[in-house]
Design a protein around this motif. Structure first.
Motif, PDB file in Angstrom:
ATOM      1  N   LEU B 157       0.788  -1.115   0.023  1.00 27.32           N
ATOM      2  CA  LEU B 157      -0.082  -0.056   0.110  1.00 27.32           C
ATOM      3  C   LEU B 157       0.800   1.329  -0.123  1.00 27.32           C
ATOM      4  CD1 LEU B 157      -2.713  -1.026   2.529  1.00 27.32           C
ATOM      5  CD2 LEU B 157      -2.930  -1.071   0.293  1.00 27.32           C
ATOM      6  N   PRO B 158       0.320   2.396  -0.547  1.00 26.56           N
ATOM      7  CA  PRO B 158       1.082   3.590  -0.449  1.00 26.56           C
ATOM      8  C   PRO B 158       1.548   4.207   0.825  1.00 26.56           C
ATOM      9  CG  PRO B 158      -1.083   3.937  -1.335  1.00 26.56           C
ATOM     10  CD  PRO B 158      -0.905   2.473  -1.250  1.00 26.56           C
ATOM     11  N   VAL B 159       0.583   3.833   1.930  1.00 31.44           N
ATOM     12  CA  VAL B 159       0.868   4.409   3.103  1.00 31.44           C
ATOM     13  C   VAL B 159       0.616   3.213   3.987  1.00 31.44           C
ATOM     14  CG1 VAL B 159       0.530   6.863   3.412  1.00 31.44           C
ATOM     15  CG2 VAL B 159      -1.531   5.204   3.050  1.00 31.44           C
ATOM     16  N   SER B 160       1.783   2.996   4.609  1.00 28.98           N
ATOM     17  CA  SER B 160       1.593   1.903   5.503  1.00 28.98           C
ATOM     18  C   SER B 160       1.353   2.401   7.243  1.00 28.98           C
ATOM     19  CB  SER B 160       2.849   1.025   5.504  1.00 28.98           C
ATOM     20  OG  SER B 160       3.768   1.329   6.802  1.00 28.98           O
ATOM     21  N   ILE B 161       0.057   1.794   7.690  1.00 26.59           N
ATOM     22  CA  ILE B 161      -0.324   2.267   9.006  1.00 26.59           C
ATOM     23  C   ILE B 161       0.461   1.457  10.017  1.00 26.59           C
ATOM     24  CG2 ILE B 161      -2.299   2.599  10.213  1.00 26.59           C
ATOM     25  CD1 ILE B 161      -4.016   2.479   7.524  1.00 26.59           C
ATOM     26  N   PRO B 162       1.020   2.109  11.134  1.00 20.42           N
ATOM     27  CA  PRO B 162       1.561   1.393  12.034  1.00 20.42           C
ATOM     28  C   PRO B 162       0.678   0.724  12.757  1.00 20.42           C
ATOM     29  CG  PRO B 162       2.399   3.605  12.000  1.00 20.42           C
ATOM     30  CD  PRO B 162       1.128   3.486  11.215  1.00 20.42           C
ATOM     31  N   ALA B 163       0.980  -0.321  13.295  1.00 17.91           N
ATOM     32  CA  ALA B 163       0.147  -1.326  13.941  1.00 17.91           C
ATOM     33  C   ALA B 163      -0.491  -0.854  15.063  1.00 17.91           C
ATOM     34  CB  ALA B 163       0.755  -2.807  14.453  1.00 17.91           C
ATOM     35  N   ALA B 164       0.214  -0.028  15.801  1.00 16.80           N
ATOM     36  CA  ALA B 164      -0.349   0.832  16.872  1.00 16.80           C
ATOM     37  C   ALA B 164      -1.386   1.631  16.769  1.00 16.80           C
ATOM     38  CB  ALA B 164       0.860   1.737  17.537  1.00 16.80           C
ATOM     39  N   VAL B 165      -1.340   2.187  15.481  1.00 14.12           N
ATOM     40  CA  VAL B 165      -2.486   3.190  15.205  1.00 14.12           C
ATOM     41  C   VAL B 165      -3.631   2.267  14.572  1.00 14.12           C
ATOM     42  CG1 VAL B 165      -3.132   4.924  13.376  1.00 14.12           C
ATOM     43  CG2 VAL B 165      -0.718   4.787  14.037  1.00 14.12           C
ATOM     44  N   LEU B 166      -3.614   1.190  14.043  1.00  8.87           N
ATOM     45  CA  LEU B 166      -4.735   0.309  13.540  1.00  8.87           C
ATOM     46  C   LEU B 166      -5.100  -0.020  15.035  1.00  8.87           C
ATOM     47  CD1 LEU B 166      -3.354  -1.911  10.726  1.00  8.87           C
ATOM     48  CD2 LEU B 166      -5.180  -0.248  10.762  1.00  8.87           C
ATOM     49  N   VAL B 167      -4.485  -0.536  15.969  1.00  6.89           N
ATOM     50  CA  VAL B 167      -5.407  -1.064  17.330  1.00  6.89           C
ATOM     51  C   VAL B 167      -6.016   0.214  17.986  1.00  6.89           C
ATOM     52  CG1 VAL B 167      -4.846  -1.826  19.485  1.00  6.89           C
ATOM     53  CG2 VAL B 167      -3.379  -2.813  17.641  1.00  6.89           C
ATOM     54  N   ILE B 168      -5.160   1.343  18.012  1.00  8.34           N
ATOM     55  CA  ILE B 168      -5.865   2.485  18.487  1.00  8.34           C
ATOM     56  C   ILE B 168      -7.210   2.758  17.789  1.00  8.34           C
ATOM     57  CG2 ILE B 168      -5.827   4.887  19.345  1.00  8.34           C
ATOM     58  CD1 ILE B 168      -2.913   4.375  19.851  1.00  8.34           C
ATOM     59  N   ALA B 169      -7.280   2.835  16.349  1.00  7.82           N
ATOM     60  CA  ALA B 169      -8.457   3.065  15.737  1.00  7.82           C
ATOM     61  C   ALA B 169      -9.351   1.946  15.979  1.00  7.82           C
ATOM     62  CB  ALA B 169      -8.113   3.156  14.156  1.00  7.82           C
ATOM     63  N   SER B 170      -9.285   0.820  16.113  1.00  6.52           N
ATOM     64  CA  SER B 170     -10.114  -0.151  16.290  1.00  6.52           C
ATOM     65  C   SER B 170     -10.745  -0.081  17.728  1.00  6.52           C
ATOM     66  CB  SER B 170      -9.571  -1.632  16.408  1.00  6.52           C
ATOM     67  OG  SER B 170      -8.713  -1.666  14.960  1.00  6.52           O
ATOM     68  N   GLY B 171     -10.009   0.334  18.619  1.00  9.86           N
ATOM     69  CA  GLY B 171     -10.565   0.613  20.124  1.00  9.86           C
ATOM     70  C   GLY B 171     -11.586   1.779  19.799  1.00  9.86           C
ATOM     71  N   VAL B 172     -11.395   2.816  19.082  1.00  9.94           N
ATOM     72  CA  VAL B 172     -12.257   3.910  18.950  1.00  9.94           C
ATOM     73  C   VAL B 172     -13.535   3.463  18.236  1.00  9.94           C
ATOM     74  CG1 VAL B 172     -12.584   6.173  17.936  1.00  9.94           C
ATOM     75  CG2 VAL B 172     -10.449   5.636  19.106  1.00  9.94           C
ATOM     76  N   PHE B 173     -13.252   2.481  17.170  1.00 13.68           N
ATOM     77  CA  PHE B 173     -14.243   2.048  16.486  1.00 13.68           C
ATOM     78  C   PHE B 173     -15.292   1.027  17.453  1.00 13.68           C
ATOM     79  CE2 PHE B 173     -16.601  -1.438  14.254  1.00 13.68           C
ATOM     80  CZ  PHE B 173     -16.961  -0.939  13.158  1.00 13.68           C
ATOM     81  N   GLY B 174     -14.877   0.466  18.462  1.00 13.74           N
ATOM     82  CA  GLY B 174     -15.339  -0.226  19.253  1.00 13.74           C
ATOM     83  C   GLY B 174     -16.155   0.544  20.476  1.00 13.74           C
ATOM     84  N   ILE B 175     -15.771   1.878  20.692  1.00 16.45           N
ATOM     85  CA  ILE B 175     -16.208   2.750  21.681  1.00 16.45           C
ATOM     86  C   ILE B 175     -17.481   3.245  20.887  1.00 16.45           C
ATOM     87  CG2 ILE B 175     -16.151   5.056  22.875  1.00 16.45           C
ATOM     88  CD1 ILE B 175     -13.079   4.027  23.696  1.00 16.45           C
ATOM     89  N   LEU B 176     -17.296   3.614  19.827  1.00 19.12           N
ATOM     90  CA  LEU B 176     -18.471   4.311  18.792  1.00 19.12           C
ATOM     91  C   LEU B 176     -19.572   3.437  18.553  1.00 19.12           C
ATOM     92  CD1 LEU B 176     -16.379   6.610  16.609  1.00 19.12           C
ATOM     93  CD2 LEU B 176     -17.628   7.410  18.701  1.00 19.12           C
ATOM     94  N   PHE B 177     -19.181   1.997  17.965  1.00 17.92           N
ATOM     95  CA  PHE B 177     -20.133   1.207  17.342  1.00 17.92           C
ATOM     96  C   PHE B 177     -20.548  -0.027  18.168  1.00 17.92           C
ATOM     97  CE2 PHE B 177     -18.182   3.733  14.012  1.00 17.92           C
ATOM     98  CZ  PHE B 177     -19.101   4.560  13.763  1.00 17.92           C
ATOM     99  N   GLY B 178     -19.497  -0.194  19.201  1.00 18.63           N
ATOM    100  CA  GLY B 178     -19.638  -1.632  19.823  1.00 18.63           C
ATOM    101  C   GLY B 178     -20.807  -1.920  20.515  1.00 18.63           C
TER     102      GLY B 178
END
Lengths: 190, 192
Positions: B157-178
């Motif tokens: 991919l053109p931009v590689s997203i660090p694992a830490a960012v993916l994890v934090i984004a998933s946590g936020v996703f959970g808080i919003l829609f979980g």
């Protein structure tokens, strides 16, 4: 004494910023190599190979190795403890807050998202190991024969272990030992 | 004192077999920590793995610290972590002192090519075992697929997203829609 403190300090720094496991330590190791001259880039490459063939993560192994090379057994110990310390401290802090907010709705919801993400990353790690272990892409690219694509010995052993674990319920360590023995007897590296 | 010693020995054993970057360790951790000793539940282990993705250090070391802390506070955390580190330190010291081209020895290469096969199976089992409890509905499945895609193809991919960012984004996703009823305690032990 100064060298020991410096070892602890340098590896503490590397440990603090290498988020997400072993290979994240690599850029810091290269930087350290340029700065301190404790080990060369070739040493790092060798250590990647050694880490793939011993238990323990690359960062931890490199710390032990560099520490030993600069100040003997005590050095190896100090550097390794230095590398592990930030991780231990941060987890202690996280554990404290996790206990405090266990019952919070937000923590519960956050884990709803964190768990699938965690499994996804475990799956991704699995895919990268499967790619180099169960398939032989270089051979396939030269011959274009589908029979060259699969590492047949690996598939047979993998299926046997999978069935064995289901039926026999032995400890996974037993299967690791069996896999190592099978690798040696049937020359898996070729 | 006895409990600290037990912690040390338990994680010393685990440190002996940490192959494949720690991910393959999950079935071993479930076996030793949940089913055998009941020091934590499988769900808690998963939470530790998720947290380990976005904190520094090796995931299995993080788990050692968590469990040690849970059993015996800070001394427990230190003893468990030290236990986990002991065998890797000794092995590397021996290699550094005596074996210059250890990784090139044919017998070593063969043995670890075999072990890697076992690592594949262990990771597959970890995923199968945890699937039901973590991918609980379609939204969670969607999140799984997105994170899997971004991680597997991160190098293309053109931009590689660090694992830490993916994890934090998933946590936020959970808080919003979980949903909330997925937290550890209610779900009891392993269903095996």
């Amino acid at each position: 004494m100064m060298t020991l403190l410096r070892l602890v300090y340098e590896f503490f720094k590397a440990g603090l910023f290498s988020i997400g496991g072993g290979l994240a330590t690599l850029p810091f190791l290269y930087e350290m190599s340029d700065h301190t001259g404790w080990f060369t880039h070739t040493d790092i490459a060798d250590m990647i190979a050694v880490s793939e063939s011993t238990p323990g993560a690359i960062g931890i192994n490199m710390a032990t190795y560099a520490g030993y090379k600069t100040s003997g057994i005590l050095g190896g110990f100090c550097a390794t403890v230095g590398l592990a310390m930030p991780s231990i401290i941060i987890i202690l802090i996280v554990a404290h807050f996790l206990n405090k907010f266990r019952d919070s709705r937000y923590v519960a919801r956050a884990f709803y998202g964190l768990r699938p993400a965690s499994i996804a990353m475990i799956s991704a790690a699995g895919i990268s190991v499967v790619k180099i272990t169960m398939f032989n892409l270089p051979a396939f690219e030269t011959s274009h024969l589908i029979t060259d694509l699969f590492s047949w010995k690996a598939w047979i052993l993998g299926i046997l272990i999978f069935i064995g674990e289901k039926k026999l319920k032995w400890h996974p360590i037993v299967f690791i030992a069996i896999a190592a023995a099978a690798g040696i007897v049937f020359h898996f590296a070729q | 004192m006895k409990e600290l010693w037990e912690l040390f020995i338990c994680f010393l054993r685990i440190g002996m077999v940490t192959f494949g970057g720690g991910y393959a360790m999950l079935p071993i951790l479930v076996r030793d920590l949940d089913e055998k000793r009941h020091w934590c539940t499988t769900d808690e282990l998963m939470d530790y793995f998720a947290i380990g993705q976005c904190t520094p250090g090796v995931i299995t070391l993080n788990v050692s610290t968590f469990i040690g802390n849970k059993r015996k506070g800070i001394p427990g955390a230190l003893v468990a972590s030290l236990g986990f580190l002991t065998v890797p330190i000794i092995i590397i010291l021996i290699i550094a002192a005596f074996l210059t081209n250890f990784a090139d020895l044919p017998v070593v290469k063969d043995a670890f090519a075999g072990i890697r096969v076992c690592v594949c199976v262990l990771i597959l089992q970890a995923v199968l075992r945890l699937w039901k409890k973590s991918v609980v509905d379609k939204k969670a499945l969607g999140l799984y697929l997105v994170v899997l895609f971004l991680t597997v193809f991160s190098s293309v991919l053109p931009v590689s997203i660090p694992a830490a960012v993916l994890v934090i984004a998933s946590g936020v996703f959970g808080i919003l829609f979980g949903k909330e009823n997925t937290l550890t305690q209610e779900s009891g032990g392993e269903d095996e």
